[in-house]
Design a protein around this motif. Structure first.
Motif, PDB file in Angstrom:
ATOM      1  N   SER A 180       0.836  -1.196   0.000  1.00 49.86           N
ATOM      2  CA  SER A 180       0.000   0.000   0.000  1.00 49.86           C
ATOM      3  C   SER A 180       0.865   1.236   0.000  1.00 49.86           C
ATOM      4  CB  SER A 180      -0.907   0.012   1.228  1.00 49.86           C
ATOM      5  OG  SER A 180      -0.132   0.197   2.387  1.00 49.86           O
ATOM      6  N   LYS A 181       0.263   2.374  -0.375  1.00 49.92           N
ATOM      7  CA  LYS A 181       0.984   3.634  -0.415  1.00 49.92           C
ATOM      8  C   LYS A 181       1.549   3.990   0.943  1.00 49.92           C
ATOM      9  CE  LYS A 181       0.440   8.423  -1.895  1.00 49.92           C
ATOM     10  NZ  LYS A 181      -0.476   9.404  -2.492  1.00 49.92           N
ATOM     11  N   GLU A 182       0.837   3.605   2.005  1.00 51.93           N
ATOM     12  CA  GLU A 182       1.274   3.944   3.360  1.00 51.93           C
ATOM     13  C   GLU A 182       2.561   3.219   3.736  1.00 51.93           C
ATOM     14  OE1 GLU A 182      -1.804   3.111   2.528  1.00 51.93           O
ATOM     15  OE2 GLU A 182      -2.702   5.115   2.715  1.00 51.93           O
ATOM     16  N   GLN A 183       2.841   2.096   3.047  1.00 50.84           N
ATOM     17  CA  GLN A 183       4.017   1.304   3.391  1.00 50.84           C
ATOM     18  C   GLN A 183       5.289   1.809   2.712  1.00 50.84           C
ATOM     19  OE1 GLN A 183       1.733  -2.431   2.377  1.00 50.84           O
ATOM     20  NE2 GLN A 183       2.962  -3.233   4.060  1.00 50.84           N
ATOM     21  N   TYR A 184       5.149   2.721   1.764  1.00 48.01           N
ATOM     22  CA  TYR A 184       6.326   3.263   1.088  1.00 48.01           C
ATOM     23  C   TYR A 184       6.972   4.343   1.940  1.00 48.01           C
ATOM     24  CZ  TYR A 184       4.950   1.066  -3.336  1.00 48.01           C
ATOM     25  OH  TYR A 184       4.629   0.178  -4.326  1.00 48.01           O
ATOM     26  N   SER A 185       8.297   4.409   1.906  1.00 45.59           N
ATOM     27  CA  SER A 185       8.984   5.580   2.444  1.00 45.59           C
ATOM     28  C   SER A 185       8.758   6.725   1.473  1.00 45.59           C
ATOM     29  CB  SER A 185      10.486   5.301   2.577  1.00 45.59           C
ATOM     30  OG  SER A 185      11.079   5.207   1.295  1.00 45.59           O
ATOM     31  N   SER A 186       9.104   7.940   1.888  1.00 43.23           N
ATOM     32  CA  SER A 186       8.883   9.100   1.027  1.00 43.23           C
ATOM     33  C   SER A 186       9.643   8.961  -0.289  1.00 43.23           C
ATOM     34  CB  SER A 186       9.288  10.388   1.748  1.00 43.23           C
ATOM     35  OG  SER A 186      10.652  10.322   2.136  1.00 43.23           O
ATOM     36  N   GLU A 187      10.868   8.432  -0.232  1.00 43.84           N
ATOM     37  CA  GLU A 187      11.652   8.275  -1.460  1.00 43.84           C
ATOM     38  C   GLU A 187      11.099   7.154  -2.324  1.00 43.84           C
ATOM     39  OE1 GLU A 187      14.086   9.319  -4.327  1.00 43.84           O
ATOM     40  OE2 GLU A 187      13.863  10.413  -2.440  1.00 43.84           O
ATOM     41  N   GLU A 188      10.707   6.047  -1.692  1.00 43.79           N
ATOM     42  CA  GLU A 188      10.111   4.952  -2.448  1.00 43.79           C
ATOM     43  C   GLU A 188       8.810   5.397  -3.113  1.00 43.79           C
ATOM     44  OE1 GLU A 188       9.779   2.176   0.722  1.00 43.79           O
ATOM     45  OE2 GLU A 188      11.519   1.006   0.094  1.00 43.79           O
ATOM     46  N   GLU A 189       8.039   6.179  -2.374  1.00 45.93           N
ATOM     47  CA  GLU A 189       6.781   6.684  -2.917  1.00 45.93           C
ATOM     48  C   GLU A 189       7.027   7.579  -4.126  1.00 45.93           C
ATOM     49  OE1 GLU A 189       3.205   9.689  -1.521  1.00 45.93           O
ATOM     50  OE2 GLU A 189       4.159   8.405  -0.022  1.00 45.93           O
ATOM     51  N   ARG A 190       8.069   8.389  -4.047  1.00 44.50           N
ATOM     52  CA  ARG A 190       8.400   9.274  -5.156  1.00 44.50           C
ATOM     53  C   ARG A 190       8.741   8.466  -6.404  1.00 44.50           C
ATOM     54  NH1 ARG A 190      13.500  13.506  -5.035  1.00 44.50           N
ATOM     55  NH2 ARG A 190      13.092  14.539  -7.030  1.00 44.50           N
ATOM     56  N   ILE A 191       9.533   7.405  -6.247  1.00 51.18           N
ATOM     57  CA  ILE A 191       9.894   6.549  -7.374  1.00 51.18           C
ATOM     58  C   ILE A 191       8.667   5.826  -7.910  1.00 51.18           C
ATOM     59  CG2 ILE A 191      11.241   4.523  -8.061  1.00 51.18           C
ATOM     60  CD1 ILE A 191      13.311   5.392  -5.926  1.00 51.18           C
ATOM     61  N   HIS A 192       7.869   5.282  -6.989  1.00 48.71           N
ATOM     62  CA  HIS A 192       6.675   4.529  -7.365  1.00 48.71           C
ATOM     63  C   HIS A 192       5.697   5.404  -8.145  1.00 48.71           C
ATOM     64  CE1 HIS A 192       3.693   1.362  -7.033  1.00 48.71           C
ATOM     65  NE2 HIS A 192       2.815   2.255  -6.593  1.00 48.71           N
ATOM     66  N   GLU A 193       5.460   6.601  -7.660  1.00 48.59           N
ATOM     67  CA  GLU A 193       4.534   7.513  -8.330  1.00 48.59           C
ATOM     68  C   GLU A 193       5.075   7.949  -9.687  1.00 48.59           C
ATOM     69  OE1 GLU A 193       1.466   8.395  -7.403  1.00 48.59           O
ATOM     70  OE2 GLU A 193       1.683   6.964  -5.762  1.00 48.59           O
ATOM     71  N   ARG A 194       6.370   8.146  -9.769  1.00 50.00           N
ATOM     72  CA  ARG A 194       6.988   8.557 -11.026  1.00 50.00           C
ATOM     73  C   ARG A 194       6.806   7.492 -12.100  1.00 50.00           C
ATOM     74  NH1 ARG A 194       8.653  12.458 -14.567  1.00 50.00           N
ATOM     75  NH2 ARG A 194      10.612  11.901 -15.581  1.00 50.00           N
ATOM     76  N   LEU A 195       6.930   6.232 -11.707  1.00 48.47           N
ATOM     77  CA  LEU A 195       6.848   5.144 -12.671  1.00 48.47           C
ATOM     78  C   LEU A 195       5.420   4.833 -13.106  1.00 48.47           C
ATOM     79  CD1 LEU A 195       9.497   2.680 -11.199  1.00 48.47           C
ATOM     80  CD2 LEU A 195       9.700   4.077 -13.251  1.00 48.47           C
TER      81      LEU A 195
END
Length: 241
Positions: free
Chosen positions: A2-17
């Motif tokens: 889930s989005k809540e499980q991503y760190s801020s940097e991981e979330e940034r990469i995930h959203e970018r992709l």
């Protein structure tokens, strides 16, 4: 995950992709050329009016009570009084010390600021209309090397190393003239010089022994000024302020 499980940097990469098709991302990136072009035009027009300058590089994290902050301030004042403008990255730490020292001299105190999420902000010692702001590191570095007739490198981190080796590479490859590169602080830079000489050059032969001659290692403001003025005297040049 889930989005809540991503760190801020991981979330940034995930959203970018996931957010856009790659062809749409590439299309949007093409428009960035206009922003890049505007930064180059503004930088060229501003810097071309300033005259001969010396760039001072160093850490944004250096505190005002640190001996290298005080030394950078002293060096910058002497450079400015000798007739050379001083260019820094425009932020805190060594950059602030450089602009502060230059502001007490007789030549321009220039700041080339970069938009960063932390550490970086304009310091108050930049001459009026001599502060430029950049989004792109490569445009900013172009301004440093194109309009500098010398480079003074104080102790710093990865950004300082990036600026140092950019200048060395451009001089080594004859893309810019052989202006002096001065490392200040043998206790900080001595290990790097030893590694370049003993490992890079002598052991692995990945550089020429002559490349080491591009660098001067000093510890005092007097030595910095001697190197700069010695260079200009050798080529019968002088500041034109």
């Amino acid at each position: 995950m889930s989005k809540e499980q991503y760190s801020s940097e991981e979330e940034r990469i995930h959203e970018r992709l996931k957010q856009k098709p790659w062809n749409e991302i590439r299309s949007n990136d093409s428009w960035a050329i206009f922003k890049i072009m505007s930064e180059f035009v503004n930088g060229f027009e501003t810097m071309a009016r300033i005259g001969p300058c010396v760039s001072i590089f160093g850490s944004a994290r250096t505190k005002p009570e640190d001996k290298y902050y005080l030394l950078a301030e002293e060096i910058a004042e002497k450079i400015a009084n000798a007739g050379y403008g001083v260019i820094t990255g425009g932020g805190p730490g060594i950059m602030e010390a450089g602009n502060k020292g230059a502001s007490r001299g007789t030549a321009p105190s220039v700041g080339l600021n970069i938009e960063l999420p932390f550490e970086q902000h304009f310091n108050p010692y930049i001459s009026h209309d001599k502060n430029l702001n950049f989004d792109y590191f490569f445009v900013r570095k172009t301004m440093f090397v194109k309009y500098s007739q010398g480079f003074v490198v104080m102790p710093g981190g990865f950004g300082t190393l990036d600026e140092l080796f950019e200048a060395i590479t451009l001089i080594q490859t004859k893309k810019i003239a052989k202006f002096p590169i001065i490392l200040v602080g043998s206790e900080f830079w001595g290990g790097l010089i030893d590694w370049i000489e003993n490992t890079m050059i002598n052991k692995f032969h990945n550089a020429s022994p002559d490349d080491l001659k591009l660098i001067k290692l000093v510890d005092t403001s007097e030595e910095v000024l001697q190197v700069i003025e010695g260079f200009y005297k050798k080529y019968s040049l002088s500041p034109n302020f």
